[in-house]
Design a protein around this motif. Structure first.
Motif, mmCIF file in Angstrom:
data_model
loop_
_atom_site.group_PDB
_atom_site.id
_atom_site.type_symbol
_atom_site.label_atom_id
_atom_site.label_comp_id
_atom_site.label_asym_id
_atom_site.label_seq_id
_atom_site.Cartn_x
_atom_site.Cartn_y
_atom_site.Cartn_z
ATOM 1 N N SER A 128 0.822 -1.201 0.000
ATOM 2 C CA SER A 128 0.000 0.000 0.000
ATOM 3 C C SER A 128 0.854 1.247 0.000
ATOM 4 N N GLY A 129 0.466 2.206 -0.847
ATOM 5 C CA GLY A 129 1.187 3.469 -0.872
ATOM 6 C C GLY A 129 0.732 4.421 0.206
ATOM 7 N N GLY A 130 -0.331 4.083 0.948
ATOM 8 C CA GLY A 130 -0.883 5.024 1.901
ATOM 9 C C GLY A 130 0.022 5.293 3.071
ATOM 10 N N GLY A 131 0.437 4.226 3.781
ATOM 11 C CA GLY A 131 1.298 4.369 4.933
ATOM 12 C C GLY A 131 0.752 5.408 5.889
ATOM 13 N N GLY A 132 1.654 6.247 6.445
ATOM 14 C CA GLY A 132 1.233 7.300 7.346
ATOM 15 C C GLY A 132 1.220 8.653 6.671
ATOM 16 N N VAL A 133 1.227 8.703 5.356
ATOM 17 C CA VAL A 133 1.299 9.963 4.616
ATOM 18 C C VAL A 133 -0.107 10.430 4.274
ATOM 19 N N ASP A 176 5.877 6.237 3.203
ATOM 20 C CA ASP A 176 5.100 5.074 2.791
ATOM 21 C C ASP A 176 5.826 3.804 3.191
ATOM 22 N N ALA A 177 5.068 2.731 3.384
ATOM 23 C CA ALA A 177 5.671 1.431 3.685
ATOM 24 C C ALA A 177 6.545 0.950 2.527
ATOM 25 N N GLU A 178 6.218 1.367 1.304
ATOM 26 C CA GLU A 178 6.955 0.888 0.124
ATOM 27 C C GLU A 178 8.173 1.743 -0.205
ATOM 28 N N TRP A 179 8.367 2.842 0.502
ATOM 29 C CA TRP A 179 9.483 3.739 0.188
ATOM 30 C C TRP A 179 10.820 3.077 0.548
ATOM 31 N N PRO A 180 11.769 2.977 -0.407
ATOM 32 C CA PRO A 180 13.091 2.400 -0.104
ATOM 33 C C PRO A 180 13.919 3.401 0.718
#
Length: 398
Positions: free
Chosen positions: A9-14, A101-105
């Protein structure tokens, strides 16, 4: 925004407002703009965008650049339509990934103020887990058949070992690396200098489509954006930061691949080079790297040993094992002591030449006879014709 196809998910805490602001800023700031990165760090994306779009504009609201430069940024900011860009990337099965985001490297944070504002990503896999075990394979566009072969071989070998191959989708070495990974159903990421919906170079439209299906397309620029020379150069810093190490296969002295390698060195990543002929201008840049801090590699096992975890060791390198290698030390000395074909020598003469006792020499001669190295003529012994033809049965390889 869609998060289909199994990606994280791109949502994360953003928040949505921050995501929209960052999406807009990818239309405003050029990749690697450190002034913009400093503003982002100090003000945050929403405040930065607000200052760029405020009317009337307050002079001095943003420092460090000329007013002419700010006017250019303000024109871009006024034209930005982040909702449209997010809808466009969603339409091609993509998403916009931002810090937080959770997906951010998170390794991209090593770029400091040159860190991307966000990444437009197209493909089913999650970028962050792939990036954690990735290697860049880059090199010359006008590569030789040798360069293309080495790039494809390295990439396929790395992919078979569970590594993600990252490159730039360009002609030459980049394309060969992507194809090598795809050929073994491996994972590959193309970092583009344009929008992830733009097939560039056009000659690689089919390859880029395959990467979108089987791997990931990644870019800093919003949908529809086209590449420029400076964007290609600045794209290389993302390739270097995203991966554990960079392998350069072929590169001239003035090559974008060397920019990637030197960025990797500055970031503390591993830098590797595949050697070529000393007379090849296409390998001159690689050889210059190897004269510095880069490590020479020749296959995927050597790359994995360097960038991988403890225990991922390349096999020991040695020449072929010959029958003579299996002889005991006494038998090897006796074999060396026998003269070329001619008059047979006695066991006593062979013992004198080998510096061994007569009894153990005789035992060695019978062993050598059973292996086909020597033949007996009465009380004498001599090398067989076959032994004379075998490599490394005499000093000097006779």
């Amino acid at each position: 925004m869609s998060t289909t196809n199994g990606a994280e998910s791109g949502g994360g805490g953003v928040g949505e407002e921050e995501r929209l602001a960052r999406a807009a800023l990818t239309r405003v700031l050029e990749p690697g703009d450190e002034h913009g990165g400093r503003w982002l760090r100090e003000l945050g994306p929403r405040e930065l965008l607000a200052r760029l779009t405020s009317e009337p504009y307050r002079r001095g609201a943003l420092g460090g650049v000329t007013e002419r430069r700010l006017q250019g940024l303000r024109i871009r900011a006024a034209d930005a339509e982040p909702e449209r860009d997010l809808a466009a990337v969603d339409a091609v099965g993509g998403r916009f990934v931002v810090p937080g985001d959770a997906e951010w490297p998170r390794q991209l944070d090593d770029l400091g103020d040159a860190r991307p504002v966000g990444l437009w990503v197209r493909g089913r896999a999650g970028l962050r887990p792939w990036a954690l075990r990735s290697v860049a394979v880059v090199g010359a566009r006008a590569c030789t058949p040798y360069g293309a072969h080495m790039a494809a071989s390295l990439a396929s070998g790395l992919a078979e070992r569970g590594w993600v191959v990252v490159s730039g989708a360009a002609f030459g070495v980049d394309g060969a690396a992507h194809r090598g990974a795809l050929a073994v159903d491996g994972a590959t990421v193309a970092v583009l200098a344009c929008g992830v919906d733009v097939p560039y170079p056009r000659g690689h439209a089919g390859l880029i489509g395959r990467i979108a299906e089987q791997g990931l397309l990644v870019g800093e620029l919003p949908p529809g954006a086209h590449p420029t020379r400076s964007r290609f150069i600045l794209r290389n810093r993302v390739i270097a930061a995203l991966t554990r190490g960079t392998v350069v296969v072929e590169a001239e002295y003035r090559s974008g691949s060397l920019v990637t390698a030197r960025s990797a060195q500055r970031l503390g990543r591993y830098t590797m080079g595949v050697p070529g002929p000393a007379t090849s201008g296409l390998s001159a840049g690689v050889h210059e790297l190897l004269r510095g801090e880069a490590v020479l590699v020749t296959d995927a096992a050597e790359v994995a040993e360097l960038v991988g975890d403890i225990g991922e060791l390349a096999p020991a390198r040695r020449g072929p094992v010959l029958p003579r290698d299996l002889l005991g030390p006494v038998s090897a000395r006796v074999l060396e002591a026998l003269p070329p074909r001619g008059t047979p020598v006695t066991a006593r003469d062979a013992a004198r030449g080998a510096g061994t006792g007569v009894d153990e020499t005789l035992g060695s001669l019978y062993e050598l006879h059973s292996l086909g190295y020597v033949e007996r003529h009465g009380q004498g012994w001599q090398l067989t014709a076959e032994a004379m033809r075998r490599p490394n049965t005499r000093r000097g390889g006779a």
